[in-house]
Write an enzyme that holds these catalytic residues in place. Structure first.
Site, short mmCIF file in Angstrom:
data_model
loop_
_atom_site.label_atom_id
_atom_site.label_comp_id
_atom_site.label_asym_id
_atom_site.label_seq_id
_atom_site.Cartn_x
_atom_site.Cartn_y
_atom_site.Cartn_z
N CYS A 114 31.34 -30.62 36.60
CA CYS A 114 29.89 -30.81 36.66
C CYS A 114 29.49 -32.10 37.38
O CYS A 114 28.31 -32.30 37.67
CB CYS A 114 29.29 -30.78 35.26
SG CYS A 114 29.57 -29.22 34.41
N HIS A 251 22.70 -34.66 35.49
CA HIS A 251 23.31 -33.34 35.38
C HIS A 251 22.63 -32.57 34.25
O HIS A 251 22.47 -33.08 33.13
CB HIS A 251 24.81 -33.47 35.10
CG HIS A 251 25.44 -32.17 34.71
ND1 HIS A 251 25.24 -31.02 35.43
CD2 HIS A 251 26.22 -31.83 33.66
CE1 HIS A 251 25.88 -30.02 34.84
NE2 HIS A 251 26.49 -30.49 33.76
N ASN A 281 23.21 -24.71 32.27
CA ASN A 281 24.13 -25.64 32.93
C ASN A 281 24.75 -24.94 34.14
O ASN A 281 25.57 -24.04 33.98
CB ASN A 281 25.21 -26.05 31.94
CG ASN A 281 26.21 -27.03 32.53
OD1 ASN A 281 26.25 -27.24 33.74
ND2 ASN A 281 27.04 -27.61 31.68
#
Ligand code: COA
Length: 327
Positions: A114, A251, A281
């Site tokens: 990520c 993020h 996500n």
């Protein structure tokens, strides 16, 4: 020089058409909209359809970013795809995306989970500073890698892609960067099988080891601590204070993580971009998708000072400051 004279010339995104709400998931999982929203801030996410691979999402975002920059594929010197969900273990996904654009330029993948987009931005801005026009795409189809019956993970992830075009530009500022990793406990967030240590086979594929596994509470704590420390590191390196940050684009894993990082930094929540509620996500795609959102909401103007900060499996983390110069 702590900041590179590199600008974002164009920004683009692609989200698959299919929107999956929390209520949709609750039809086959023992979960609820209330649990998901209060624990993660996520209301819905996009799922790629069966015909779409990561490169398809990446190509659409890449084209949008080039259009936004007023450039064509022929202007691109290097193409980087930040992804942890490539089309195939071999080869990388970037050459497929390059071919889709009709290009034979240098094309490679970057996997920092990520944190991939921030890592990619560091690499890409070095290349851009040296004279290249770089197309950086963050693209993921993580819903393919989750066990749809594992409620602790299936609710978290979504699919999508975002892209930026970078080029050297006098007066532009990108950086400083702070990147880091800690590989001492990779099982905190991983997919065990499918690599050189433990290859896939048909039997293994039926096993949970071929799906993403995560110790959510540990990941949560590390995410908050690392993103906060990394953000402070770039602010300190730049000799700046959190008051100099117009917008934090973190993020987009979990609203509570973003809120906790903002609180620890002393950054008012309204200066924190939130897109996780609609995207879930999307790993390496989450920051460019959030940038596209921020611009659509009128939050990106030339001169806007951004703090980007990311965290992911590996563990990896990274942050940078960036003065928006793009459109
Ligand atoms: N719906 C309903 N209940 C769920 C659930 C779901 N989707 N997922 C887990 N639960 C249950 C658990 O089974 C547990 O039940 P138990 O107490 O009976 O054992 C309970 O909810 C609490 O689980 P817990 O893991 O303590 O919840 P939490 O408040 O820590 O939230 C996460 C879990 C995953 C949302 C949170 O740990 C998190 O966000 N971690 C970071 C994850 C992340 O962002 N990863 C990517 C980083 S790049």
């Amino acid at each position: 020089m702590i900041a590179r004279a590199v600008a974002v010339l164009g920004l683009g995104a692609y989200l698959p058409d299919r929107v999956v709400t929390n209520d949709d998931l609750a039809q086959h999982l023992d979960t609820s909209d209330e649990w998901i929203r209060t624990r993660t801030g996520i209301r819905e996410r996009h799922h790629a359809d069966a015909s779409q691979a990561t490169s398809d999402l990446a190509l659409a975002a890449a084209r949008a970013a080039l259009d936004d920059a007023g450039l064509g594929p022929a202007d691109v010197d290097v193409l980087i795809v930040a992804t942890t969900t490539p089309d195939h273990p071999v080869p990388a996904t970037a050459p497929t995306v390059a071919a889709g654009l009709g290009l034979e330029v240098a094309a490679f993948d970057l996997n920092a989970a990520c944190s991939g987009f921030v890592y990619g931005l560091d690499v890409a801005s070095r290349l851009a500073e040296a004279g290249a026009t770089v197309l950086l795409v963050g693209a993921e189809t993580l819903t393919r890698y989750v066990d749809p019956d594992d409620r602790s993970i299936a609710v978290l992830f979504g699919d999508g892609a975002g892209a930026v075009v970078l080029r050297a530009q006098e007066g532009a500022e990108m950086g400083p960067f702070d990147l880091g990793s800690d590989g001492t406990d990779i099982s905190m967030l991983w997919m065990r099988a499918g690599g050189s240590r433990e290859p896939f086979d048909p039997v293994a594929h039926a096993d949970p080891s071929s799906r993403i596994g995560m110790r959510g509470g540990d990941v949560y704590r590390h995410a908050v601590a690392r993103m906060t420390a990394s953000s402070r590191a770039v602010l300190d390196a730049a000799g700046r204070d959190v008051a100099d940050v117009d917008l934090m684009v973190g993020h987009q894993a979990n609203l509570r993580i973003l809120a906790a990082v903002a609180e620890r930094l002393g950054l008012p929540e309204e200066r924190c971009q939130v897109s996780v509620d609609r995207h879930g996500n999307t790993s390496a795609a989450s920051i460019p998708l959030a940038l596209v959102d921020a611009r659509a909401q009128g939050r990106l103007e030339p001169g806007t000072r951004l703090l980007l900060t990311a965290f992911g499996g590996g563990l990896t983390w990274g942050s940078c400051l960036l003065t928006w110069g793009g459109r």
